[in-house]
Motif scaffolding. Structure first.
Motif, short mmCIF file in Angstrom:
data_model
loop_
_atom_site.label_atom_id
_atom_site.label_comp_id
_atom_site.label_asym_id
_atom_site.label_seq_id
_atom_site.Cartn_x
_atom_site.Cartn_y
_atom_site.Cartn_z
N SER A 97 39.11 32.36 37.79
CA SER A 97 37.73 32.03 37.39
C SER A 97 36.85 33.26 37.54
O SER A 97 37.09 34.13 38.36
CB SER A 97 37.18 30.88 38.23
OG SER A 97 36.93 31.31 39.54
N VAL B 37 42.56 28.55 39.81
CA VAL B 37 41.92 29.21 40.94
C VAL B 37 42.40 30.65 41.01
O VAL B 37 43.60 30.92 40.93
CB VAL B 37 42.24 28.47 42.26
CG1 VAL B 37 41.66 29.23 43.44
CG2 VAL B 37 41.71 27.06 42.21
N ARG C 215 23.05 33.77 46.77
CA ARG C 215 23.28 32.60 45.94
C ARG C 215 24.52 32.83 45.11
O ARG C 215 24.67 33.87 44.48
CB ARG C 215 22.07 32.35 45.04
CG ARG C 215 22.22 31.11 44.23
CD ARG C 215 21.02 30.85 43.40
NE ARG C 215 21.23 29.62 42.68
CZ ARG C 215 20.30 28.77 42.37
NH1 ARG C 215 19.08 29.03 42.72
NH2 ARG C 215 20.57 27.68 41.73
N ILE C 216 25.40 31.87 45.11
CA ILE C 216 26.66 31.97 44.38
C ILE C 216 26.55 31.13 43.12
O ILE C 216 26.31 29.92 43.19
CB ILE C 216 27.85 31.46 45.23
CG1 ILE C 216 27.86 32.09 46.62
CG2 ILE C 216 29.17 31.66 44.50
CD1 ILE C 216 28.02 33.58 46.64
N ALA C 217 26.71 31.78 41.97
CA ALA C 217 26.66 31.07 40.69
C ALA C 217 28.03 30.45 40.43
O ALA C 217 29.06 31.09 40.63
CB ALA C 217 26.28 32.02 39.57
N ILE C 218 28.02 29.21 40.01
CA ILE C 218 29.27 28.50 39.72
C ILE C 218 29.49 28.56 38.22
O ILE C 218 28.65 28.15 37.43
CB ILE C 218 29.20 27.04 40.21
CG1 ILE C 218 28.93 27.02 41.71
CG2 ILE C 218 30.49 26.30 39.85
CD1 ILE C 218 28.64 25.66 42.25
N GLY C 219 30.63 29.09 37.83
CA GLY C 219 30.93 29.22 36.40
C GLY C 219 32.21 28.52 36.05
O GLY C 219 32.88 27.92 36.89
N GLY C 220 32.60 28.62 34.82
CA GLY C 220 33.87 28.04 34.38
C GLY C 220 33.68 26.69 33.74
O GLY C 220 32.66 26.03 33.88
N THR C 221 34.73 26.25 33.03
CA THR C 221 34.70 24.97 32.32
C THR C 221 35.60 23.95 32.97
O THR C 221 35.73 22.84 32.47
CB THR C 221 35.14 25.17 30.85
OG1 THR C 221 36.46 25.68 30.86
CG2 THR C 221 34.19 26.10 30.13
N ARG D 129 33.67 33.88 38.72
CA ARG D 129 32.45 33.50 39.43
C ARG D 129 31.61 34.73 39.66
O ARG D 129 32.13 35.79 39.99
CB ARG D 129 32.78 32.84 40.75
CG ARG D 129 33.50 31.54 40.56
CD ARG D 129 33.71 30.84 41.84
NE ARG D 129 34.43 29.59 41.57
CZ ARG D 129 34.69 28.70 42.46
NH1 ARG D 129 34.33 28.89 43.70
NH2 ARG D 129 35.33 27.61 42.14
N GLN D 130 30.34 34.57 39.52
CA GLN D 130 29.43 35.69 39.70
C GLN D 130 28.64 35.48 40.97
O GLN D 130 28.24 34.38 41.31
CB GLN D 130 28.47 35.79 38.53
CG GLN D 130 29.17 36.08 37.21
CD GLN D 130 28.17 36.08 36.08
OE1 GLN D 130 27.03 35.70 36.25
NE2 GLN D 130 28.62 36.52 34.91
#
Length: 158
Positions: A148, A145, A134-140, A150-151
């Motif tokens: 970011s 690019v 599962r890829i967590a989407i982060g950032g505001t 991303r975790q």
């Protein structure tokens, strides 16, 4: 007998499935001597399988099992035959070779000779790095690019 199915449209729109198409083409060809000795293939669960081959008359030393990449090869060769004069010879103790195509990541976990049956246990074990993550989407939305943070989370932790 040759397969009349044309797989070329699939080759144009898929990558890495060559082995599957080759298996489908080769499945239509007669197997010849692969019918003896008789065998069963059993699915025991989601990722466990069993191959059972009737090898009555063969000793443990007469059999060999080889696990090659994507292939299980079982050979039997009766050694030390005495020169006997048979009045009736009904036991088929001739040499044999069985080849079983294995899917990726299927391994042999056990083999045993039990009451004239060679039982081979197989298990499909997908490596951790190949399991879905599962890829967590982060950032505001203000990040560029590449900058970011991303975790990547393990799918089992979710």
């Amino acid at each position: 007998m040759r397969s009349n199915v044309d797989f070329s449209p699939f080759y144009r729109s898929s990558v890495g499935f060559d082995r599957i198409f080759n298996l489908l083409e080769n499945s239509a060809q007669p197997q010849g001597s692969d019918k003896w000795p008789p065998y069963d293939i059993v699915k025991l669960g989601e990722d466990k399988y069993r191959v059972i081959i009737a090898v009555a008359g063969f000793a443990q030393d007469d059999l060999s099992i080889t696990h090659e990449p994507n292939m299980l090869v079982v050979k039997g060769d009766k050694s030390g035959e005495e020169e006997l004069q048979y009045l009736h010879h009904g036991l088929a103790l001739r040499p044999f070779v069985h080849r079983f195509e294995l899917a990726d990541h299927v391994t042999v976990i056990d083999a045993r000779l039990d009451n004239g049956l060679l039982v081979i246990e197989l298990k499909k074990e997908i490596p951790e790095e190949m399991k879905p993550r599962r890829i967590a989407i982060g950032g505001t939305g203000d990040t560029i690019v590449g900058e970011s943070s991303r975790q990547v989370e393990d799918s089992h932790a979710a």
